[in-house]
Design a protein around this motif. Structure first.
Motif, PDB file in Angstrom:
ATOM      1  N   GLY A  27      30.455  46.146  39.365  1.00 39.03           N
ATOM      2  CA  GLY A  27      31.069  45.720  40.401  1.00 39.03           C
ATOM      3  C   GLY A  27      29.561  44.284  39.606  1.00 39.03           C
ATOM      4  O   GLY A  27      28.536  44.803  39.056  1.00 39.03           O
ATOM      5  N   LYS A  28      29.162  43.223  40.358  1.00 37.50           N
ATOM      6  CA  LYS A  28      28.487  42.076  40.033  1.00 37.50           C
ATOM      7  C   LYS A  28      26.755  42.625  40.186  1.00 37.50           C
ATOM      8  O   LYS A  28      25.856  42.850  39.321  1.00 37.50           O
ATOM      9  N   GLU A  29      26.872  43.124  41.066  1.00 40.63           N
ATOM     10  CA  GLU A  29      25.117  43.648  41.338  1.00 40.63           C
ATOM     11  C   GLU A  29      24.878  44.951  40.665  1.00 40.63           C
ATOM     12  O   GLU A  29      23.910  44.746  40.447  1.00 40.63           O
ATOM     13  N   GLU A  30      25.979  46.112  40.492  1.00 39.39           N
ATOM     14  CA  GLU A  30      25.575  46.554  38.689  1.00 39.39           C
ATOM     15  C   GLU A  30      25.083  45.838  37.766  1.00 39.39           C
ATOM     16  O   GLU A  30      24.534  46.370  37.008  1.00 39.39           O
ATOM     17  N   LEU A  31      26.198  44.435  37.164  1.00 42.74           N
ATOM     18  CA  LEU A  31      25.485  43.815  36.269  1.00 42.74           C
ATOM     19  C   LEU A  31      24.796  43.335  36.314  1.00 42.74           C
ATOM     20  O   LEU A  31      24.327  42.963  34.997  1.00 42.74           O
ATOM     21  N   ARG A  32      23.859  42.247  37.150  1.00 38.01           N
ATOM     22  CA  ARG A  32      23.539  41.595  37.292  1.00 38.01           C
ATOM     23  C   ARG A  32      21.710  42.007  36.245  1.00 38.01           C
ATOM     24  O   ARG A  32      20.935  41.295  35.688  1.00 38.01           O
ATOM     25  N   PRO A  33      20.948  43.278  37.009  1.00 35.54           N
ATOM     26  CA  PRO A  33      20.055  43.811  35.885  1.00 35.54           C
ATOM     27  C   PRO A  33      20.231  43.843  34.543  1.00 35.54           C
ATOM     28  O   PRO A  33      19.068  42.859  33.992  1.00 35.54           O
ATOM     29  N   MET A  34      21.462  43.577  33.797  1.00 38.90           N
ATOM     30  CA  MET A  34      21.477  43.474  32.220  1.00 38.90           C
ATOM     31  C   MET A  34      21.898  41.926  31.459  1.00 38.90           C
ATOM     32  O   MET A  34      22.114  42.029  30.853  1.00 38.90           O
ATOM     33  N   MET A  35      23.111  42.098  32.948  1.00 45.66           N
ATOM     34  CA  MET A  35      24.024  40.109  32.966  1.00 45.66           C
ATOM     35  C   MET A  35      23.644  39.572  33.645  1.00 45.66           C
ATOM     36  O   MET A  35      24.255  39.388  34.764  1.00 45.66           O
ATOM     37  N   GLY A  36      22.571  38.427  33.910  1.00 47.70           N
ATOM     38  CA  GLY A  36      22.066  37.571  34.783  1.00 47.70           C
ATOM     39  C   GLY A  36      22.822  36.759  34.619  1.00 47.70           C
ATOM     40  O   GLY A  36      23.343  36.226  36.077  1.00 47.70           O
ATOM     41  N   TRP A  37      24.139  36.327  33.757  1.00 44.26           N
ATOM     42  CA  TRP A  37      25.033  35.599  33.903  1.00 44.26           C
ATOM     43  C   TRP A  37      26.012  35.703  34.875  1.00 44.26           C
ATOM     44  O   TRP A  37      27.248  35.248  35.057  1.00 44.26           O
ATOM     45  N   VAL A  38      26.033  36.751  34.986  1.00 39.04           N
ATOM     46  CA  VAL A  38      27.273  36.848  36.106  1.00 39.04           C
ATOM     47  C   VAL A  38      27.692  36.842  37.552  1.00 39.04           C
ATOM     48  O   VAL A  38      28.384  36.262  38.216  1.00 39.04           O
ATOM     49  N   ASP A  39      26.024  36.225  37.921  1.00 36.68           N
ATOM     50  CA  ASP A  39      25.631  35.439  39.219  1.00 36.68           C
ATOM     51  C   ASP A  39      26.712  33.838  38.401  1.00 36.68           C
ATOM     52  O   ASP A  39      27.227  33.743  39.996  1.00 36.68           O
ATOM     53  N   ARG A  40      26.654  33.853  38.060  1.00 35.18           N
ATOM     54  CA  ARG A  40      27.553  32.380  37.732  1.00 35.18           C
ATOM     55  C   ARG A  40      28.409  31.833  37.318  1.00 35.18           C
ATOM     56  O   ARG A  40      29.426  31.063  37.178  1.00 35.18           O
ATOM     57  N   VAL A  41      29.289  32.969  36.973  1.00 35.51           N
ATOM     58  CA  VAL A  41      30.954  33.277  36.435  1.00 35.51           C
ATOM     59  C   VAL A  41      31.655  34.072  37.490  1.00 35.51           C
ATOM     60  O   VAL A  41      31.108  35.206  37.546  1.00 35.51           O
ATOM     61  N   PRO A  42      33.038  33.345  37.726  1.00 35.98           N
ATOM     62  CA  PRO A  42      33.630  34.577  38.597  1.00 35.98           C
ATOM     63  C   PRO A  42      33.937  35.591  37.718  1.00 35.98           C
ATOM     64  O   PRO A  42      34.021  36.060  36.893  1.00 35.98           O
ATOM     65  N   MET A  43      33.809  37.503  39.402  1.00 36.93           N
ATOM     66  CA  MET A  43      34.238  38.217  38.560  1.00 36.93           C
ATOM     67  C   MET A  43      35.474  38.612  37.433  1.00 36.93           C
ATOM     68  O   MET A  43      35.095  39.179  37.159  1.00 36.93           O
ATOM     69  N   PRO A  44      36.373  38.096  38.213  1.00 35.10           N
ATOM     70  CA  PRO A  44      38.136  37.066  37.428  1.00 35.10           C
ATOM     71  C   PRO A  44      37.444  37.532  36.051  1.00 35.10           C
ATOM     72  O   PRO A  44      38.265  38.490  34.711  1.00 35.10           O
ATOM     73  N   LEU A  45      36.437  36.616  36.122  1.00 34.29           N
ATOM     74  CA  LEU A  45      36.515  35.981  34.234  1.00 34.29           C
ATOM     75  C   LEU A  45      35.642  36.838  33.645  1.00 34.29           C
ATOM     76  O   LEU A  45      35.644  37.461  32.278  1.00 34.29           O
ATOM     77  N   VAL A  46      34.644  38.013  34.553  1.00 37.55           N
ATOM     78  CA  VAL A  46      33.627  38.569  33.642  1.00 37.55           C
ATOM     79  C   VAL A  46      34.688  39.728  33.603  1.00 37.55           C
ATOM     80  O   VAL A  46      34.181  41.043  32.182  1.00 37.55           O
ATOM     81  N   ARG A  47      35.396  40.218  34.492  1.00 36.52           N
ATOM     82  CA  ARG A  47      36.320  41.426  33.845  1.00 36.52           C
ATOM     83  C   ARG A  47      36.954  41.178  32.795  1.00 36.52           C
ATOM     84  O   ARG A  47      37.351  42.150  31.972  1.00 36.52           O
ATOM     85  N   THR A  48      37.736  39.548  32.865  1.00 32.84           N
ATOM     86  CA  THR A  48      38.892  39.382  31.416  1.00 32.84           C
ATOM     87  C   THR A  48      37.533  39.418  29.709  1.00 32.84           C
ATOM     88  O   THR A  48      38.120  39.845  29.176  1.00 32.84           O
ATOM     89  N   ILE A  49      36.237  39.197  30.304  1.00 28.71           N
ATOM     90  CA  ILE A  49      35.586  38.995  29.257  1.00 28.71           C
ATOM     91  C   ILE A  49      35.659  40.808  28.994  1.00 28.71           C
ATOM     92  O   ILE A  49      35.883  41.583  27.395  1.00 28.71           O
ATOM     93  N   GLY A  50      35.646  41.375  29.299  1.00 31.92           N
ATOM     94  CA  GLY A  50      35.201  43.502  29.562  1.00 31.92           C
ATOM     95  C   GLY A  50      36.882  43.624  28.791  1.00 31.92           C
ATOM     96  O   GLY A  50      35.979  44.320  28.465  1.00 31.92           O
ATOM     97  N   VAL A  51      37.622  42.682  29.459  1.00 31.21           N
ATOM     98  CA  VAL A  51      39.051  43.168  29.045  1.00 31.21           C
ATOM     99  C   VAL A  51      39.365  43.585  27.338  1.00 31.21           C
ATOM    100  O   VAL A  51      39.752  44.279  26.406  1.00 31.21           O
ATOM    101  N   LEU A  52      38.887  41.908  27.453  1.00 30.08           N
ATOM    102  CA  LEU A  52      39.382  40.926  25.064  1.00 30.08           C
ATOM    103  C   LEU A  52      38.129  42.094  24.465  1.00 30.08           C
ATOM    104  O   LEU A  52      38.340  42.332  23.901  1.00 30.08           O
ATOM    105  N   GLU A  53      36.856  42.506  24.714  1.00 31.40           N
ATOM    106  CA  GLU A  53      35.739  43.666  24.447  1.00 31.40           C
ATOM    107  C   GLU A  53      36.353  44.906  24.199  1.00 31.40           C
ATOM    108  O   GLU A  53      35.882  45.110  22.921  1.00 31.40           O
ATOM    109  N   VAL A  54      36.790  45.247  25.375  1.00 30.98           N
ATOM    110  CA  VAL A  54      37.167  46.967  25.087  1.00 30.98           C
ATOM    111  C   VAL A  54      38.773  46.090  23.938  1.00 30.98           C
ATOM    112  O   VAL A  54      38.780  47.229  23.326  1.00 30.98           O
ATOM    113  N   LEU A  55      39.737  45.679  24.188  1.00 36.95           N
ATOM    114  CA  LEU A  55      40.468  45.742  23.363  1.00 36.95           C
ATOM    115  C   LEU A  55      40.448  45.589  21.805  1.00 36.95           C
ATOM    116  O   LEU A  55      40.873  45.680  20.793  1.00 36.95           O
TER     117      LEU A  55
END
Length: 121
Positions: A27-55
């Motif tokens: 979730g956003k709370e766990e990601l925030r310490p390493m990735m401060g930008w997650v506050d500015r980006v909607p979580m569906p987009l963060v998840r999409t980026i994650g899926v693209l990285e895994v793929l």
């Protein structure tokens, strides 16, 4: 060149499996310490980026290993480079110039991986 590709691609894939996997499952709370930008980006987009990285990580390894459409490894490397271009844009828009060093390293590594993949496709 094959050995160089496998070393660079494996390291890049490990990084993206880890980082992308975190974006997909945490979730956003766990990601925030390493990735401060997650506050500015909607979580569906963060998840999409994650899926693209895994793929992308899977695309670096599976096509060459199976011999099925190995040109997809080049596409995966280029896609991961484009993800880093987006990362640089986000960091610069937030005024985090000192944060783009990792994006730059990953961008260059993805470009080198794409180039190395062209030697055997």
């Amino acid at each position: 060149m094959d050995i160089a590709y496998w070393i660079v691609a494996a390291l890049l894939a490990l990084f993206y499996l880890y980082a992308g996997g975190k974006k997909v499952v945490q979730g956003k709370e766990e990601l925030r310490p390493m990735m401060g930008w997650v506050d500015r980006v909607p979580m569906p987009l963060v998840r999409t980026i994650g899926v693209l990285e895994v793929l992308g990580a899977v695309g670096l390894l599976l096509p060459p290993l199976t011999g099925i459409a190995p040109v997809l490894a080049i596409a995966a490397a280029v896609g991961l480079a484009l993800v880093q271009v987006g990362g640089v844009v986000v960091h610069l828009s937030r005024g985090e110039v000192g944060q783009i060093w990792l994006n730059a390293v990953l961008l260059v590594t993805a470009a080198v991986t794409a180039w190395l993949a062209t030697t055997w496709t």
